[in-house]
Write a protein that holds these residues in place. Structure first.
Motif, PDB file in Angstrom:
ATOM      1  N   GLY A  55      36.111  49.857  33.903  1.00  0.00           N
ATOM      2  CA  GLY A  55      37.663  50.235  34.550  1.00  0.00           C
ATOM      3  C   GLY A  55      37.581  49.956  36.052  1.00  0.00           C
ATOM      4  N   GLN A  56      36.335  49.614  36.432  1.00  0.00           N
ATOM      5  CA  GLN A  56      36.363  49.187  38.097  1.00  0.00           C
ATOM      6  C   GLN A  56      36.939  47.882  38.171  1.00  0.00           C
ATOM      7  N   PHE A  57      37.256  47.134  37.395  1.00  0.00           N
ATOM      8  CA  PHE A  57      37.758  45.682  37.241  1.00  0.00           C
ATOM      9  C   PHE A  57      39.393  46.026  36.977  1.00  0.00           C
ATOM     10  N   LYS A  58      40.218  45.242  37.660  1.00  0.00           N
ATOM     11  CA  LYS A  58      41.607  44.989  37.283  1.00  0.00           C
ATOM     12  C   LYS A  58      41.572  43.764  36.412  1.00  0.00           C
ATOM     13  N   LEU A  59      42.206  44.023  35.080  1.00  0.00           N
ATOM     14  CA  LEU A  59      42.306  43.107  34.089  1.00  0.00           C
ATOM     15  C   LEU A  59      43.699  42.894  33.868  1.00  0.00           C
ATOM     16  N   THR A  60      43.964  41.791  33.010  1.00  0.00           N
ATOM     17  CA  THR A  60      45.492  41.229  32.548  1.00  0.00           C
ATOM     18  C   THR A  60      45.581  42.041  31.245  1.00  0.00           C
ATOM     19  N   GLU A  61      46.138  43.163  31.114  1.00  0.00           N
ATOM     20  CA  GLU A  61      46.172  43.830  29.679  1.00  0.00           C
ATOM     21  C   GLU A  61      46.796  42.972  28.564  1.00  0.00           C
ATOM     22  N   SER A  62      47.733  42.235  28.985  1.00  0.00           N
ATOM     23  CA  SER A  62      48.542  41.596  28.221  1.00  0.00           C
ATOM     24  C   SER A  62      47.648  40.290  27.236  1.00  0.00           C
ATOM     25  N   ARG A  63      46.662  40.107  28.145  1.00  0.00           N
ATOM     26  CA  ARG A  63      45.763  38.791  27.576  1.00  0.00           C
ATOM     27  C   ARG A  63      44.811  39.383  26.584  1.00  0.00           C
ATOM     28  N   SER A  64      44.540  38.938  25.301  1.00  0.00           N
ATOM     29  CA  SER A  64      43.900  39.238  24.387  1.00  0.00           C
ATOM     30  C   SER A  64      42.487  38.521  24.168  1.00  0.00           C
ATOM     31  N   LEU A  66      36.051  27.139  52.603  1.00  0.00           N
ATOM     32  CA  LEU A  66      34.721  27.683  52.153  1.00  0.00           C
ATOM     33  C   LEU A  66      34.954  29.415  52.351  1.00  0.00           C
ATOM     34  N   ARG A  67      35.759  29.739  53.428  1.00  0.00           N
ATOM     35  CA  ARG A  67      35.855  31.167  53.599  1.00  0.00           C
ATOM     36  C   ARG A  67      36.834  31.592  52.748  1.00  0.00           C
ATOM     37  N   ARG A  68      38.043  30.881  52.135  1.00  0.00           N
ATOM     38  CA  ARG A  68      38.789  31.429  51.235  1.00  0.00           C
ATOM     39  C   ARG A  68      38.134  31.535  49.950  1.00  0.00           C
ATOM     40  N   ILE A  69      37.172  30.764  49.714  1.00  0.00           N
ATOM     41  CA  ILE A  69      36.183  30.785  48.500  1.00  0.00           C
ATOM     42  C   ILE A  69      35.425  32.137  48.431  1.00  0.00           C
ATOM     43  N   ASN A  70      34.886  32.211  49.924  1.00  0.00           N
ATOM     44  CA  ASN A  70      34.087  33.343  50.035  1.00  0.00           C
ATOM     45  C   ASN A  70      34.616  34.499  49.945  1.00  0.00           C
ATOM     46  N   ARG A  71      35.949  34.669  50.545  1.00  0.00           N
ATOM     47  CA  ARG A  71      36.735  35.679  50.603  1.00  0.00           C
ATOM     48  C   ARG A  71      36.975  36.277  49.051  1.00  0.00           C
ATOM     49  N   PHE A  72      37.401  35.395  47.974  1.00  0.00           N
ATOM     50  CA  PHE A  72      37.698  35.584  46.967  1.00  0.00           C
ATOM     51  C   PHE A  72      36.400  36.079  46.039  1.00  0.00           C
ATOM     52  N   ILE A  73      35.157  35.512  46.357  1.00  0.00           N
ATOM     53  CA  ILE A  73      34.063  36.003  45.664  1.00  0.00           C
ATOM     54  C   ILE A  73      33.652  37.167  45.966  1.00  0.00           C
ATOM     55  N   ARG A  74      33.828  37.597  47.355  1.00  0.00           N
ATOM     56  CA  ARG A  74      33.499  39.051  48.018  1.00  0.00           C
ATOM     57  C   ARG A  74      34.065  39.947  47.506  1.00  0.00           C
ATOM     58  N   ILE A  75      35.422  39.944  46.871  1.00  0.00           N
ATOM     59  CA  ILE A  75      36.411  40.744  46.103  1.00  0.00           C
ATOM     60  C   ILE A  75      35.290  41.434  45.079  1.00  0.00           C
ATOM     61  N   ASN A  76      34.717  40.396  44.253  1.00  0.00           N
ATOM     62  CA  ASN A  76      34.060  40.831  42.896  1.00  0.00           C
ATOM     63  C   ASN A  76      32.673  41.030  42.962  1.00  0.00           C
ATOM     64  N   ALA A  77      32.257  40.822  44.232  1.00  0.00           N
ATOM     65  CA  ALA A  77      30.504  40.756  44.449  1.00  0.00           C
ATOM     66  C   ALA A  77      30.109  41.914  44.147  1.00  0.00           C
ATOM     67  N   GLU A  78      30.544  43.052  44.644  1.00  0.00           N
ATOM     68  CA  GLU A  78      30.147  44.353  44.502  1.00  0.00           C
ATOM     69  C   GLU A  78      30.396  45.161  43.116  1.00  0.00           C
ATOM     70  N   GLY A  79      30.887  44.391  42.190  1.00  0.00           N
ATOM     71  CA  GLY A  79      31.046  45.062  40.973  1.00  0.00           C
ATOM     72  C   GLY A  79      32.537  45.556  40.777  1.00  0.00           C
ATOM     73  N   LYS A  80      33.258  45.343  41.747  1.00  0.00           N
ATOM     74  CA  LYS A  80      34.603  45.829  41.555  1.00  0.00           C
ATOM     75  C   LYS A  80      35.570  44.882  42.026  1.00  0.00           C
ATOM     76  N   GLY A  81      36.657  44.655  41.563  1.00  0.00           N
ATOM     77  CA  GLY A  81      37.871  43.675  42.050  1.00  0.00           C
ATOM     78  C   GLY A  81      38.702  43.578  41.012  1.00  0.00           C
ATOM     79  N   ASP A  82      39.479  42.630  41.351  1.00  0.00           N
ATOM     80  CA  ASP A  82      40.704  42.212  40.649  1.00  0.00           C
ATOM     81  C   ASP A  82      40.465  40.945  39.797  1.00  0.00           C
ATOM     82  N   LEU A  83      40.291  40.847  38.774  1.00  0.00           N
ATOM     83  CA  LEU A  83      39.985  39.920  37.827  1.00  0.00           C
ATOM     84  C   LEU A  83      41.181  39.106  37.685  1.00  0.00           C
TER      85      LEU A  83
END
Length: 740
Positions: free
Chosen positions: A730-739, A403-420
């Motif tokens: 631009g606040q999110f990191k995206l996979t540029e090669s993905r269309s 659950l903490r692993r999941i919580n940590r992953f969600i917390r990265i994107n919870a504030e509107g910034k993160g690595d998608l």
């Protein structure tokens, strides 16, 4: 009980099914959602790309006045720019090209393709015939079909690529006549990308979504159940088990492909050779949902469950089917946390019961009852506190850690910034609800990344379009200002023209009044002249009558003179005879002598009288001859007078006719002048209407200038909003090669 699976394969699956049969409704909703989402993705994508084609067709039609003008270099260059612009907007296009009436590639985004002729027997002939059939051209989505041009063009938006092609065919009409065909090429693997979305698969080990032929109308040569899209198991990039390139082994032989899934494989059960039940039921019923044990056999003879639907893509005459499947084993392999804790609790209770029973049995024979009871209580307390507590804490830590692993992953994107671009690794989670939660979070992040990528692309597209619109707005504003000036000049010219028309109308009115006065005066004079001419005609007629009478009198007089001349001739003859007789008498008297002297005197007198008669007769004859000649001249003169009188009569008649004609011509002139005046009045009315319309146009142009200023301001506002949207994305990191 285990149906076609047999006990060896069926028993473990049945156990998994029984342990998780409460998930049935959830599983149904999962497959329903997958199927509906993928179906919506396909249709919305097709609508989007048809929109590109339709807008491009309107622009091409606006460039060409007629079909022939598309062959002119200037128009070809303009159409080529339009094709390039549309090609840049649609990431899935690999080529846009225009066919002329004869099927020759006139313009294309792929230079090597120009000049190719698609006639009878060509790879796209069925689609072209369908699009142009029935008298009224219609769009057609043709495919999939194999096209070497697609292979030579290479991949653009898909990581997979082969020669299988979808072609958007749009007949182009100019002024109601067929002028050519607009075509857009898309690799068929784009469909696979749309429905597979590899990183978003809920069942990564076995989940597969594929399209097959359900009801062929245009492509009658494609059998029911034939694959129309790529399978996840086609390429060697899929590592969970066997793949179709190397071959999937079954007890009834190997299922494999040579180049690609599309058109090479039919989804049959290798055990029966018939369409596998999911595909068959979907074709027969339009949809199929089956998520219970024992599932049904697919083309790999593996028990699968899932949802099947039929769909018809926009402007595609064929009906397609789509299966969204997963292996029964993967779907129901989950072992709940509750189940694991129940097992641990049961095991702990069993161990504790055995140990307490042994302890009681040992102490009961040698110690008092209270000692035995106390020992049993202490043992239970110690076992529960240390052994059972340690096991419980260990299991809790497993759950908490996940659950903490999941919580940590969600917390990265919870504030509107993160690595998608990051994903949870389901393999690191226990096979329980935490793994399911990790998979669905991955699916959600994958969907979110896809949405953010689309937003980013849309924002970029909007910004580029905004720049073009700003430039167009500036050019349009300048053009509008020029038009406004021209309209003002035109209105000034119309006003001057109205003044000239008013002056001309006034002059025409004066001319009409003058002409009417002259017409009245001329009519009076003509009436007097007509009366005089009529009177002269009567007099000329009277003169002609009198001249005729005179001619008759002269003719009678000449006839009388002729008669007198005849009498004079007789008198001459008598005189001659009298003279001869007198001569003879004189001769006879002389012969008689003295007795005939008196007779001789008488004869002499008679001769004198005859001679005088002769001379008088000659004088009368001369006089009558002169009278006859003068009468003859008078007759000739009277004859000439008669002719002159006739000519005068004719002239009088001509004068009367001329006077009548002059009178009618004056009336006609008056009518012409009236018509000119009426025409001037109508021109004045039209010019006044033109002045009103021009004033309205001038007002509208001024409004348009104001609207253009508003558009410019709105455009600047949209540009700022788009830049802000890009900053958010631009606040999110995206996979540029993905269309997608």
């Amino acid at each position: 009980m285990f149906d076609w699976l047999g006990t060896k394969k069926g028993l473990p699956l049945w156990v998994s099914w029984r342990l998780n049969h409460g998930m049935k409704k959830d599983v149904e909703q999962i497959f329903e959602g997958i199927a509906e989402t993928r179906k919506e993705l396909l249709t919305s994508w097709a609508h989007e790309y048809w929109g590109y084609i339709e807008r491009l067709a309107e622009q091409v039609a606006a460039v060409s006045i007629d079909g022939k003008s598309l062959h002119q270099e200037e128009q070809k260059l303009a159409v080529s720019r339009l094709l390039e612009r549309t090609y840049a907007r649609g990431n899935d296009w690999t080529e846009l090209f225009l066919l002329d009436r004869e099927g020759q590639v006139l313009i294309s985004t792929y230079e090597k393709h120009r000049g190719t002729v698609y006639g009878s027997g060509s790879v796209i002939e069925p689609g072209l015939n369908y699009a142009r059939a029935g008298g009224k051209p219609r769009p057609c989505l043709y495919g999939p079909y194999g096209d070497p041009v697609t292979l030579s063009l290479g991949a653009r938006s898909s990581s997979f690529h082969d020669k299988m092609t979808l072609l958007f065919i749009f007949p182009l009409t100019v002024n109601g006549e067929y002028a050519g065909t607009l075509c857009g090429r898309v690799p068929n693997d784009v469909l696979g990308d749309l429905i597979q979305r590899e990183s978003g698969h809920v069942y990564p080990d076995s989940g597969d979504n594929y399209i097959f032929m359900a009801k062929p109308h245009l492509n009658q040569h494609i059998a029911l159940g034939t694959a129309l899209s790529r399978s996840r198991f086609e390429d060697r990039t899929f590592t969970f088990g066997e793949n179709l390139k190397d071959g999937v082994t079954t007890d009834w032989g190997m299922v494999s492909i040579k180049e690609h899934t599309e058109l090479e494989i039919i989804f049959t059960d290798p055990a029966t050779g018939q369409l596998h039940p999911g595909v068959r039921n979907t074709i027969d019923n339009g949809s199929n949902l089956f998520v219970e044990f024992p599932g049904y056999s697919d083309y790999r003879h593996i028990p699968v469950i899932g949802k099947g639907v039929t769909l018809q893509m926009p402007h595609c005459p064929d009906v397609w089917g789509m299966m969204c499947e997963g292996d029964l084993e993967e779907v129901y392999r989950i072992r709940s946390i509750r189940w694991r804790f129940s097992k641990l609790q049961l095991l702990q209770t069993l161990i504790q019961a055995v140990l307490v029973a042994v302890l009681v049995a040992v102490l009961a024979s040698a110690a008092p009852v209270w000692v035995t009871a106390a020992a049993a209580g202490v043992w239970t307390l110690v076992f529960g506190q240390f052994v059972a507590g340690a096991v419980q804490r260990k299991e809790s830590r497993r759950v908490v850690r996940n659950l903490r692993r999941i919580n940590r992953f969600i917390r990265i994107n919870a504030e509107g910034k993160g690595d998608l671009t990051q994903r949870l690794e389901p393999a690191k989670f226990d096979n329980d609800e935490t793994r399911e939660l990790a998979k669905w979070i991955n699916n959600m992040i994958d969907s979110l990344e896809g949405i953010m990528l689309k937003v980013k692309l849309a924002a970029s597209d909007v910004l580029s379009s905004q720049n073009v619109m700003n430039e167009s707005a500036a050019v349009t504003a300048k053009s509008t200002e020029r038009v406004s000036r021209k309209v003002g000049d035109m209105i000034g010219s119309i006003r001057n023209q109205l003044k000239d028309i008013d002056m001309a109308k006034h002059s025409a009115d004066e001319m009409r009044d003058t002409l009417r006065l002259l017409e009245l005066q001329a009519a009076e004079q003509i009436a007097v002249a007509q009366s005089e001419v009529d009177r002269i005609g009567d007099k000329m007629q009277h003169i002609s009558t009198k001249v005729g009478d005179t001619n008759d009198t002269i003719r009678r007089f000449m006839h009388t003179v002729e008669e007198i001349r005849g009498v004079l001739q007789v008198i001459e003859e008598i005189s001659a005879q009298t003279n001869l007789l007198a001569l003879n008498a004189s001769i006879e008297a002389a012969r008689v002598g003295e007795q005939g002297r008196g007779f001789a005197v008488v004869a002499s007198e008679i001769r004198k009288l005859a001679d005088m008669t002769r001379r008088s007769t000659e004088e009368v004859h001369q006089i009558t001859h002169q009278i006859y000649d003068e009468a003859k001249q008078a007759y000739a003169s009277m004859d000439e007078g008669t002719k002159v009188v006739e000519e005068g009569t004719q002239l009088v008649a001509a004068a009367a006719s001329t006077l009548q004609t002059a009178q009618s011509e004056d009336s006609r002139k008056s009518q012409v002048v009236d018509e000119v005046v009426n025409l001037m009045e109508r021109i004045a009315l039209v010019s006044m209407e033109n002045r009103k319309v021009s004033s309205d146009v001038e007002g509208k142009v001024q409004e348009l200038i104001g609207e253009m200023d508003s558009v410019r301001q709105t455009s600047e506002s949209v540009e700022s909003i788009t830049k802000f949207l890009q900053q958010l994305v631009g606040q999110f990191k995206l996979t540029e090669s993905r269309s997608r």
